[in-house]
Design an enzyme around this catalytic site. Sequence first.
Site, PDB file in Angstrom:
ATOM      1  N   VAL A 104      24.568  21.583   2.511  1.00 30.10           N
ATOM      2  CA  VAL A 104      25.913  21.761   1.832  1.00 30.10           C
ATOM      3  C   VAL A 104      25.217  22.428   0.425  1.00 30.10           C
ATOM      4  O   VAL A 104      24.453  22.000  -0.115  1.00 30.10           O
ATOM      5  CB  VAL A 104      26.825  20.696   1.740  1.00 30.10           C
ATOM      6  CG1 VAL A 104      27.916  21.143   1.004  1.00 30.10           C
ATOM      7  CG2 VAL A 104      27.198  20.161   3.090  1.00 30.10           C
TER       8      VAL A 104
ATOM      9  N   GLN B 122      11.858  15.150   6.057  1.00 28.14           N
ATOM     10  CA  GLN B 122      12.171  13.526   6.345  1.00 28.14           C
ATOM     11  C   GLN B 122      13.018  13.467   7.696  1.00 28.14           C
ATOM     12  O   GLN B 122      12.567  12.735   8.528  1.00 28.14           O
ATOM     13  CB  GLN B 122      13.300  13.415   5.258  1.00 28.14           C
ATOM     14  CG  GLN B 122      13.986  11.949   5.429  1.00 28.14           C
ATOM     15  CD  GLN B 122      14.751  11.595   4.388  1.00 28.14           C
ATOM     16  OE1 GLN B 122      14.350  11.045   3.275  1.00 28.14           O
ATOM     17  NE2 GLN B 122      16.289  11.576   4.287  1.00 28.14           N
TER      18      GLN B 122
ATOM     19  N   ARG C 246      20.094  14.406  -7.785  1.00 21.77           N
ATOM     20  CA  ARG C 246      19.279  14.789  -8.880  1.00 21.77           C
ATOM     21  C   ARG C 246      19.666  15.885  -9.732  1.00 21.77           C
ATOM     22  O   ARG C 246      19.211  16.048 -10.697  1.00 21.77           O
ATOM     23  CB  ARG C 246      17.846  14.720  -8.266  1.00 21.77           C
ATOM     24  CG  ARG C 246      17.451  13.440  -7.898  1.00 21.77           C
ATOM     25  CD  ARG C 246      15.954  13.772  -7.448  1.00 21.77           C
ATOM     26  NE  ARG C 246      15.235  12.404  -7.563  1.00 21.77           N
ATOM     27  CZ  ARG C 246      14.883  11.795  -6.053  1.00 21.77           C
ATOM     28  NH1 ARG C 246      15.313  12.487  -5.043  1.00 21.77           N
ATOM     29  NH2 ARG C 246      14.627  10.557  -6.195  1.00 21.77           N
TER      30      ARG C 246
ATOM     31  N   HIS D  14      26.570  14.473   1.088  1.00 22.06           N
ATOM     32  CA  HIS D  14      26.540  13.136   2.026  1.00 22.06           C
ATOM     33  C   HIS D  14      27.883  13.327   2.832  1.00 22.06           C
ATOM     34  O   HIS D  14      27.948  12.617   3.712  1.00 22.06           O
ATOM     35  CB  HIS D  14      26.788  12.034   1.108  1.00 22.06           C
ATOM     36  CG  HIS D  14      25.352  11.910   0.154  1.00 22.06           C
ATOM     37  ND1 HIS D  14      25.559  12.007  -1.259  1.00 22.06           N
ATOM     38  CD2 HIS D  14      24.182  11.401   0.328  1.00 22.06           C
ATOM     39  CE1 HIS D  14      24.150  11.873  -1.712  1.00 22.06           C
ATOM     40  NE2 HIS D  14      23.275  11.463  -0.765  1.00 22.06           N
TER      41      HIS D  14
ATOM     42  N   ASP E  72      16.619  17.624   3.480  1.00 25.07           N
ATOM     43  CA  ASP E  72      15.403  16.679   3.301  1.00 25.07           C
ATOM     44  C   ASP E  72      14.789  17.031   4.647  1.00 25.07           C
ATOM     45  O   ASP E  72      14.507  16.350   5.590  1.00 25.07           O
ATOM     46  CB  ASP E  72      15.655  15.431   3.185  1.00 25.07           C
ATOM     47  CG  ASP E  72      16.242  15.045   1.700  1.00 25.07           C
ATOM     48  OD1 ASP E  72      15.392  15.004   0.703  1.00 25.07           O
ATOM     49  OD2 ASP E  72      17.480  14.989   1.560  1.00 25.07           O
TER      50      ASP E  72
HETATM   51  P1  AMP Z   1      19.858  10.526  -0.393  1.00 20.74           P
HETATM   52  O1  AMP Z   1      21.113  10.035  -0.579  1.00 20.74           O
HETATM   53  O2  AMP Z   1      19.520  11.901  -1.326  1.00 20.74           O
HETATM   54  O3  AMP Z   1      18.864   9.723   0.210  1.00 20.74           O
HETATM   55  O4  AMP Z   1      20.415  11.352   0.813  1.00 20.74           O
HETATM   56  C1  AMP Z   1      21.009  10.942   1.962  1.00 20.74           C
HETATM   57  C2  AMP Z   1      21.204  11.757   3.030  1.00 20.74           C
HETATM   58  O5  AMP Z   1      22.158  12.853   2.523  1.00 20.74           O
HETATM   59  C3  AMP Z   1      19.928  12.584   3.637  1.00 20.74           C
HETATM   60  O6  AMP Z   1      20.049  12.559   5.161  1.00 20.74           O
HETATM   61  C4  AMP Z   1      20.043  13.895   2.889  1.00 20.74           C
HETATM   62  O7  AMP Z   1      19.290  14.964   3.760  1.00 20.74           O
HETATM   63  C5  AMP Z   1      21.438  14.231   2.924  1.00 20.74           C
HETATM   64  N1  AMP Z   1      21.827  15.167   2.121  1.00 20.74           N
HETATM   65  C6  AMP Z   1      21.454  15.144   0.710  1.00 20.74           C
HETATM   66  N2  AMP Z   1      21.912  16.296   0.145  1.00 20.74           N
HETATM   67  C7  AMP Z   1      22.474  16.964   1.062  1.00 20.74           C
HETATM   68  C8  AMP Z   1      22.885  18.405   1.120  1.00 20.74           C
HETATM   69  N3  AMP Z   1      23.153  19.448  -0.082  1.00 20.74           N
HETATM   70  N4  AMP Z   1      23.436  18.918   2.181  1.00 20.74           N
HETATM   71  C9  AMP Z   1      23.130  18.390   3.504  1.00 20.74           C
HETATM   72  N5  AMP Z   1      22.522  16.855   3.389  1.00 20.74           N
HETATM   73  C10 AMP Z   1      22.174  16.229   2.188  1.00 20.74           C
END
Ligand code: AMP
Length: 284
Positions: free
Chosen positions: A177, A154, A188, A37, A151
């Site tokens: 990342v 998404q 998760r 994030h 994602d």
């Molecule tokens: P989430 O809180 O899981 O819904 O993720 C919010 C945003 O952060 C989404 O656009 C995800 O794709 C991005 N995100 C989550 N994990 C990663 C990661 N490891 N690398 C890059 N973006 C991420």
Amino acid sequence: MQIIKTIDSLRQALKPLAKQGKSIGLVPTMGALHAGHGALIKASVNDCDVTVVSVFLNPIQFGKNEDLDKYPKRLEADAKLAESIGADFVFAPSVEEMYPDGDPLTMVRDEALESLYCGAYRPGHFRGVLTVVSKLFLISGADHAYFGEKDYQQVFLIERMVKDLCFDIQIHRVKIVREESGLALSSRNEYLTDEEKARSLGISLGLKQAKEAYDAGERGVMKIRDTVVKSILANRGQVQFVEVVSQKTLQKFNAGMLGPDDKAVILVAAFFGKTRLIDNIELN
Ligand code: AMP
């Protein structure tokens, strides 16, 4: 940095800034922020005058038997992290604020792709995502929004929605990342025991091996796919799906060979213990 909990107060805070010509960047998240994030927030802070990080655990994108109740929640720590990277606002509305009449009657759907890959195993998931993301776009009036390639389906669907519905917002993709080990960061991952976490490297290792094989000239779709499947199974993971799909259309490449113009990405979902992890790698 300000934490804002209502739609009205976010609009009141952002409208004058937009009137002054300031560009607004939005980073939608479900909280439990990590460095993945952080990369999205950093990209927005670099590009935009004002950065809004939304922290909203969106119930309508979770299935009945999914992890909505046990999903980690820690708004204070999230706000600290967002502030340390330079965010200006954290928007953390309640479920009642976002859905005052219960589940919305009007929803946004991608009729073609919502039932493929992740959507096949999470019915209703993507319409929940597209609906909340549309609401966040409309509430914030942001000029830019940042999504992770973690994602992959998404961000693809969001780009397509923005095009199809003429949202006046620019979508930016941010690379995945990973931990040094290769494991893609995810809120998760906190569910994994140490032993499951070690085994879950089977996903990123398999993807890396498949990419190495592709770079060395392998073009067989099944061979590329099987490299990933084998690596997950060798680590006692349970494969939900491994598919080689087009970066441009997200349609599956079936058995056969990838052509010189076929830009492919491998999409994966697998369970380690009870935890479902997703990952992907682009092949060129
Ligand atoms: P989430 O809180 O899981 O819904 O993720 C919010 C945003 O952060 C989404 O656009 C995800 O794709 C991005 N995100 C989550 N994990 C990663 C990661 N490891 N690398 C890059 N973006 C991420």
